[in-house]
Design an enzyme around this catalytic site. Sequence first.
Site, PDB file in Angstrom:
ATOM      1  N   CYS A  70       8.236  45.144  59.720  1.00  0.00           N
ATOM      2  CA  CYS A  70       8.270  46.326  60.579  1.00  0.00           C
ATOM      3  C   CYS A  70       7.663  47.520  59.861  1.00  0.00           C
ATOM      4  O   CYS A  70       7.651  47.600  58.639  1.00  0.00           O
ATOM      5  CB  CYS A  70       9.704  46.653  60.982  1.00  0.00           C
ATOM      6  SG  CYS A  70      10.273  45.705  62.398  1.00  0.00           S
TER       7      CYS A  70
ATOM      8  N   HIS B 158      11.480  42.603  55.247  1.00  0.00           N
ATOM      9  CA  HIS B 158      11.797  43.772  56.055  1.00  0.00           C
ATOM     10  C   HIS B 158      10.920  44.924  55.594  1.00  0.00           C
ATOM     11  O   HIS B 158      10.496  44.984  54.432  1.00  0.00           O
ATOM     12  CB  HIS B 158      13.271  44.160  55.910  1.00  0.00           C
ATOM     13  CG  HIS B 158      14.213  43.268  56.653  1.00  0.00           C
ATOM     14  ND1 HIS B 158      14.116  43.049  58.010  1.00  0.00           N
ATOM     15  CD2 HIS B 158      15.283  42.536  56.214  1.00  0.00           C
ATOM     16  CE1 HIS B 158      15.087  42.226  58.394  1.00  0.00           C
ATOM     17  NE2 HIS B 158      15.801  41.888  57.324  1.00  0.00           N
TER      18      HIS B 158
END
EC number: 3.4.22.36
Length: 536
Positions: free
Chosen positions: A406, A364
Amino acid sequence: MVLKTIEDNCKSQFDDDLVEDFNNFQTTSSMSSSTTISTEDFNTIEIESTFEICRSGSYTEEPILGENDEFLIDFEMERFLKFLKDKTKQVEKRKEPFSQKEIYAVFQRRIKSELCIETVKKKFQPLLPNAIQTCEFDEETMIRMIYGAGIRIDSVDFWNRFTSKATISLDCYSRLISYSSDSLTLSGTHRSGFTYHWISTPPVTYHRTENKDPNIQEPSPVEFLDVQSSLGSSMKPPILDKPTKLDDPAETRHDCSYSLEEYDSQSRMPRTDAKKSNHKHKYCYEMNSNPRGTVLILSNENFKNMERRVGTKQDEVNLTKLFQKLQYTVICKRNLEAESMLEAIKEFAEMAHTDSIILFLLSHGDGAGSVFGIDDMPVNVMEVSTYLAYHQNLLLKPKWVAVSACRGGKLNMGVPVDGLPALEDKCAPISKFWNLMMSRIMPGTFTSLNADVIISFSTTDGFTSYRDEEAGTWYIKSMCKVFNKHSKTMHLLDILTETGRNVVTKYENVQGNVVLKQAPEILSRLTKQWHFSRSM
């Protein structure tokens, strides 16, 4: 009068030696005797440092020159030249090396004005090689002397002159190249749409070596893919379970073994034939070690508070198969906390003795340039690249950091994404640990050039990165496909640019009339072409 200004304003901090030095300089210089220095100008000088220099004849590391004070610069240069001349007369009698504070400090003046910089360079550049050679500085001081004043040297000439008379290692020389005028120390380029622009990242202005061989071709500009998203910030993401593709039904395969027929034969990207290119050319990295390089994959799937990254195992499989095929040693570590990730990177750098290294960060991420450990703590990507760039084992070797995560909070709620909406202030312990690691390999303070490093991101800054729970991320899947097709005919920048083109044109999420896209990005500090076939 200059003397009166000094005496009136600085009596408590200067002794008779300073007054005498000013007097002697003013008498012998061509400067008008009526020249004065205002109190305001003179106060820009760091009086303590100047006093110490004049009193003991030993240069300190503190700056002593004021902004736009040309007279003071000339005075200081005059003192320095005399100081150097006197010191060099004692070289044969002196057994121990000169103090690192001697001479070096003059080259590390923090001067702001262009006038001062040009004056320093003009005065010191001819003197620098002799000062280094005669005074037998240690390597670290030599590097700081050259870097401190932003003085550019011809690295080839430097090497030829000092290998025979001074003790200098290849590691030291490779660091000096980063601060030299060697044209290989490129500052990179920036791509806006389909237009390329040079960007300047070094701490001093990029400078081309003069009198170069006209037959030597300049390296081609680095490509920086920056494709803007067509969606507005207020666009609501659609609900869609899995990504779809514009064409090519065969794309649903979940492995990275692609045939020629499956690949888009109409690609418009230019091809660089590695077999026809001259691998002995100075603009190609050597790739002769066995194994050819080392790959470290840090893959996080199960987090403390964040969503599970289902599909990352397929990325691990695809990358492992690909780079083993390319004769790389592959190390995969899963589900690490942030501090353990940094420790793994440190161990990876220290054990790397191959011609190249590659680091994949699958986790992440957020819009602050970080990826997360499973403890939800951040690891800054740029700090990682800086660590690798300056590590002794990796100097002059190509280093690639690939990030599949991301880079912002624009989330697609219907598709699994590698992101976190907001970053809490939890990074202090990690930063402290990281600074300790950096201090062990980067003594002193330097502005990072990140030479020979390329960083690739799965998405543009501020946007999400999409992941298929069965096939893995769009980015890694597309990258493996391009590598399998073109690793023998393209260098890395072409491969990554083609990967970006594939992700932009072939992948999308469609829900009604809304289309969501993804655009990878490249940040390159490579100074040569990186081919994956052996040097010829």
